[in-house]
Design an enzyme around this catalytic site. Structure first.
Site, short mmCIF file in Angstrom:
data_model
loop_
_atom_site.label_atom_id
_atom_site.label_comp_id
_atom_site.label_asym_id
_atom_site.label_seq_id
_atom_site.Cartn_x
_atom_site.Cartn_y
_atom_site.Cartn_z
N GLN A 1 -5.35 14.59 24.46
CA GLN A 1 -4.31 15.07 25.41
C GLN A 1 -3.45 16.03 24.87
O GLN A 1 -3.05 17.03 25.45
CB GLN A 1 -3.63 13.94 26.05
N GLU A 2 -2.73 15.75 23.81
CA GLU A 2 -1.54 16.60 23.27
C GLU A 2 -2.02 17.44 21.93
O GLU A 2 -1.20 17.95 21.44
CB GLU A 2 -0.54 15.59 22.87
N TYR B 1 -1.66 -8.59 16.09
CA TYR B 1 -2.04 -7.66 14.99
C TYR B 1 -3.42 -6.84 15.54
O TYR B 1 -3.27 -5.85 15.46
CB TYR B 1 -2.24 -8.36 13.74
N ARG C 1 -3.98 -14.28 1.51
CA ARG C 1 -5.53 -13.99 1.99
C ARG C 1 -6.08 -14.27 0.48
O ARG C 1 -5.79 -14.51 -0.56
CB ARG C 1 -5.33 -12.45 1.99
N VAL D 1 0.94 -1.30 -0.04
CA VAL D 1 -0.04 -0.11 0.09
C VAL D 1 1.00 1.38 0.06
O VAL D 1 0.56 2.16 -0.68
CB VAL D 1 -0.87 0.02 1.27
P1 NAD Z 1 3.24 -4.67 3.63
O1 NAD Z 1 3.90 -5.57 4.42
O2 NAD Z 1 3.21 -4.69 2.05
O3 NAD Z 1 3.90 -3.21 4.01
C1 NAD Z 1 4.03 -2.86 5.26
C2 NAD Z 1 5.44 -2.21 5.40
O4 NAD Z 1 5.98 -1.91 6.49
C3 NAD Z 1 6.63 -3.29 4.60
O5 NAD Z 1 7.35 -2.28 3.80
C4 NAD Z 1 7.39 -3.52 5.75
O6 NAD Z 1 8.94 -3.72 5.58
C5 NAD Z 1 7.38 -2.31 6.79
N1 NAD Z 1 7.52 -2.44 8.07
C6 NAD Z 1 7.08 -3.69 8.76
N2 NAD Z 1 7.61 -3.70 10.15
C7 NAD Z 1 8.23 -2.32 10.38
C8 NAD Z 1 9.16 -1.95 11.35
N3 NAD Z 1 9.23 -2.36 12.46
N4 NAD Z 1 9.92 -0.79 11.08
C9 NAD Z 1 9.69 0.02 9.71
N5 NAD Z 1 9.05 -0.57 8.71
C10 NAD Z 1 8.40 -1.92 8.98
O7 NAD Z 1 1.75 -4.35 3.94
P2 NAD Z 1 0.38 -3.37 3.36
O8 NAD Z 1 -0.37 -4.32 2.90
O9 NAD Z 1 1.17 -2.34 2.43
O10 NAD Z 1 0.05 -2.78 4.60
C11 NAD Z 1 0.19 -1.24 5.05
C12 NAD Z 1 -0.43 -1.08 6.11
O11 NAD Z 1 -1.87 -1.24 5.79
C13 NAD Z 1 0.07 -1.87 7.40
O12 NAD Z 1 -0.14 -1.01 8.63
C14 NAD Z 1 -1.49 -2.87 7.39
O13 NAD Z 1 -1.70 -3.17 8.59
C15 NAD Z 1 -2.56 -2.03 6.67
N6 NAD Z 1 -3.48 -2.62 6.19
C16 NAD Z 1 -3.22 -3.33 4.91
C17 NAD Z 1 -4.49 -3.91 4.65
C18 NAD Z 1 -4.23 -5.00 3.14
O14 NAD Z 1 -5.30 -5.54 2.69
N7 NAD Z 1 -3.09 -4.61 2.48
C19 NAD Z 1 -5.58 -4.11 5.20
C20 NAD Z 1 -5.72 -3.54 6.29
C21 NAD Z 1 -4.71 -2.79 6.75
#
Ligand code: NAD
Ligand code: UDP
Length: 226
Positions: A183-184, A166, A207, A33
């Site tokens: 708060q902030e 999660y 998925r 994303v």
């Molecule tokens: P993704 O796994 O492709 O991307 C997540 C990114 O975060 C990756 O580049 C990963 O390397 C980075 N990352 C993970 N842990 C990290 C850390 N500790 N420090 C720095 N970087 C870190 O997943 P995505 O599908 O692109 O999801 C992006 C966001 O959207 C997430 O927060 C996810 O929870 C949320 N989300 C996605 C979906 C979906 O369907 N794809 C649905 C609901 C929520």
């Protein structure tokens, strides 16, 4: 000339003058994303800084911007503080698919709690707007089947189940966001994203929509248990 020696061609970006151009941080910007958000904001003409530890993301997702004067890539784990000057923050860093977030549940919790505190702390210090990526999984195993669930529904999450790292991590991230807002006075936005699919998603995402697409591409039967 060898390919490496040729000047790199970038997609076109709009010109924004210094009053309109923002410097925008995207944590998790090398992910599925996040990298599409990078593309969108780059094309709008903004300066984009990506902070990512490449756990599930990849440099390949943003390679087409590397070397562009408006683009910066920082290898950084968001569990650690980040001191940086930006105008806006999109906090997306977190593994998203069950296979990935259950791989190291403790790390998933740290990323969504400590990582979110760090980004809210950054937004607080800077006095800038922050968007937190949450998830439909805050509804857990919902008692109401209507999909998408309404925000008035508070969810049904097992705090000690396999997905808790999660689901509860994101629930705390939401709670933190509104605590910092009240708060902030931090200007927060929370986006509860439902399952998303498209180019650059992981082949082993696990998925259902991705599985169906993969099965179709491989000319296999489209089945949940395939
Ligand atoms: P993704 O796994 O492709 O991307 C997540 C990114 O975060 C990756 O580049 C990963 O390397 C980075 N990352 C993970 N842990 C990290 C850390 N500790 N420090 C720095 N970087 C870190 O997943 P995505 O599908 O692109 O999801 C992006 C966001 O959207 C997430 O927060 C996810 O929870 C949320 N989300 C996605 C979906 C979906 O369907 N794809 C649905 C609901 C929520
Ligand atoms: N923080 C950060 N970058 C900043 C400002 C803060 O990473 O520019 C982190 C820092 O680690 C801090 C956390 O965000 O622990 C929360 O910051 P806040 O100011 O809310 O709390 P405090 O510093 O009082 O713990």
């Amino acid at each position: 000339l060898k390919e490496q020696q040729m000047p790199k061609k970038f997609q076109e970006v709009k010109f924004l003058n210094y009053q309109k151009q923002k410097r925008i941080l995207i944590t998790g910007g090398a992910g599925f994303v996040g990298s599409h958000l990078v593309d969108y904001l780059m094309k709008q003409g903004h300066e984009v800084v990506v902070a990512d530890n490449f756990f599930t993301g990849s440099k390949n997702n943003v390679r087409h911007w590397m070397g562009h004067q408006n683009f910066e890539l920082i290898s950084h784990d968001i569990v650690n503080p980040l001191y940086i000057e930006v105008d806006e923050i999109y906090h997306l860093a977190s593994p998203a698919s069950p296979i990935h977030y259950m791989y190291n549940p403790v790390k998933t919790i740290k990323t969504n709690t400590l990582g979110t505190i760090n980004m809210l702390g950054l937004a607080r210090r800077l006095g800038k707007k922050i968007l937190i990526a949450s998830t439909s999984e805050v509804y857990g195993d919902p008692d109401i089947s209507h999909h998408p669930q309404a925000e008035t529904y508070f969810g049904n999450v097992n705090p000690i189940g396999p997905r808790a790292c999660y689901d509860e991590g994101k629930r705390v991230a939401e709670t933190l966001s509104y605590a910092y807002a009240k708060q902030e006075k931090v200007d927060v936005r929370v986006a509860r994203i439902f399952n998303t699919y498209g180019p650059r998603m992981h082949m082993n995402d696990g998925r259902v929509v991705g599985n169906f697409i993969l099965q179709a591409l491989k000319n296999e039967a489209i089945t949940i248990y395939g």
